[in-house]
Design a protein around this motif. Structure first.
Motif, mmCIF file in Angstrom:
data_model
loop_
_atom_site.group_PDB
_atom_site.id
_atom_site.type_symbol
_atom_site.label_atom_id
_atom_site.label_comp_id
_atom_site.label_asym_id
_atom_site.label_seq_id
_atom_site.Cartn_x
_atom_site.Cartn_y
_atom_site.Cartn_z
ATOM 1 N N ASN A 100 8.568 0.694 5.816
ATOM 2 C CA ASN A 100 9.460 -0.123 4.997
ATOM 3 C C ASN A 100 9.043 -1.590 5.026
ATOM 4 O OD1 ASN A 100 11.044 2.013 4.149
ATOM 5 N ND2 ASN A 100 12.450 1.833 5.876
ATOM 6 N N TRP A 101 8.607 -2.085 6.187
ATOM 7 C CA TRP A 101 8.153 -3.469 6.315
ATOM 8 C C TRP A 101 6.921 -3.701 5.445
ATOM 9 C CZ3 TRP A 101 3.790 -5.712 8.743
ATOM 10 C CH2 TRP A 101 3.858 -7.099 8.874
ATOM 11 N N ILE A 102 5.969 -2.760 5.489
ATOM 12 C CA ILE A 102 4.752 -2.865 4.673
ATOM 13 C C ILE A 102 5.120 -2.800 3.179
ATOM 14 C CG2 ILE A 102 2.596 -1.710 4.045
ATOM 15 C CD1 ILE A 102 2.321 -0.943 6.998
ATOM 16 N N LYS A 103 6.050 -1.924 2.842
ATOM 17 C CA LYS A 103 6.462 -1.771 1.455
ATOM 18 C C LYS A 103 7.100 -3.061 0.937
ATOM 19 C CE LYS A 103 9.385 1.114 -1.448
ATOM 20 N NZ LYS A 103 10.370 2.196 -1.483
ATOM 21 N N GLU A 104 7.919 -3.716 1.766
ATOM 22 C CA GLU A 104 8.549 -4.971 1.357
ATOM 23 C C GLU A 104 7.512 -6.071 1.204
ATOM 24 O OE1 GLU A 104 11.555 -5.829 4.212
ATOM 25 O OE2 GLU A 104 12.826 -4.161 3.580
ATOM 26 N N LYS A 105 6.510 -6.103 2.055
ATOM 27 C CA LYS A 105 5.475 -7.148 1.983
ATOM 28 C C LYS A 105 4.597 -6.999 0.757
ATOM 29 C CE LYS A 105 6.338 -9.463 5.683
ATOM 30 N NZ LYS A 105 6.697 -10.872 5.643
ATOM 31 N N THR A 106 4.353 -5.752 0.319
ATOM 32 C CA THR A 106 3.478 -5.550 -0.824
ATOM 33 C C THR A 106 4.200 -5.731 -2.153
ATOM 34 O OG1 THR A 106 3.888 -3.168 -0.748
ATOM 35 C CG2 THR A 106 1.942 -3.985 0.419
ATOM 36 N N GLU A 107 5.511 -5.713 -2.137
ATOM 37 C CA GLU A 107 6.241 -5.859 -3.415
ATOM 38 C C GLU A 107 6.418 -7.259 -3.811
ATOM 39 O OE1 GLU A 107 9.877 -3.747 -2.890
ATOM 40 O OE2 GLU A 107 8.946 -1.851 -3.336
#
Length: 107
Positions: A100-107
């Motif tokens: 989820n952290w990676i997903k938030e950073k890439t968005e």
């Protein structure tokens, strides 16, 4: 390519037939080695169902009610099971957090 697949299937069928034939020959050899016909020696494990369930393993009688009570007591608390469950949950939650952290950073 087709001839290779055909030959491979043919060799596999021949090998399977050889294994089945070998198992049958081993069974016949074991029966001949005993030297007599004893129906009690046919199976390694048997359960007879009736009004009372009975079980035997390699000729030794087993009390199923006693074994069931032992299993119920063992299932009451198992340290390794509990530790494994906690470890699995923590790894799952950590992985979800990282994804989820990676997903938030890439968005």
């Amino acid at each position: 390519m087709a001839s290779f697949i055909g030959k491979s299937i043919l060799v596999s069928v021949i090998m399977l037939f050889g294994v089945l034939l070998g198992m049958q020959q081993a069974n016949q050899g074991m029966l001949e080695m005993k030297g007599y016909s004893d129906p009690d020696l046919k199976g390694a494990f048997s359960i007879s169902k009736g009004k009372i369930k009975e079980a035997s393993v390699l000729g030794h009688e087993i009390d199923l009610e006693e074994k069931q009570k032992e299993l119920e007591q063992l299932e009451a608390f198992n340290l390794f099971s509990s530790a494994g469950r906690v470890l699995a949950d923590s790894i799952t939650n950590s992985a979800k957090y990282v994804f989820n952290w990676i997903k938030e950073k890439t968005e």
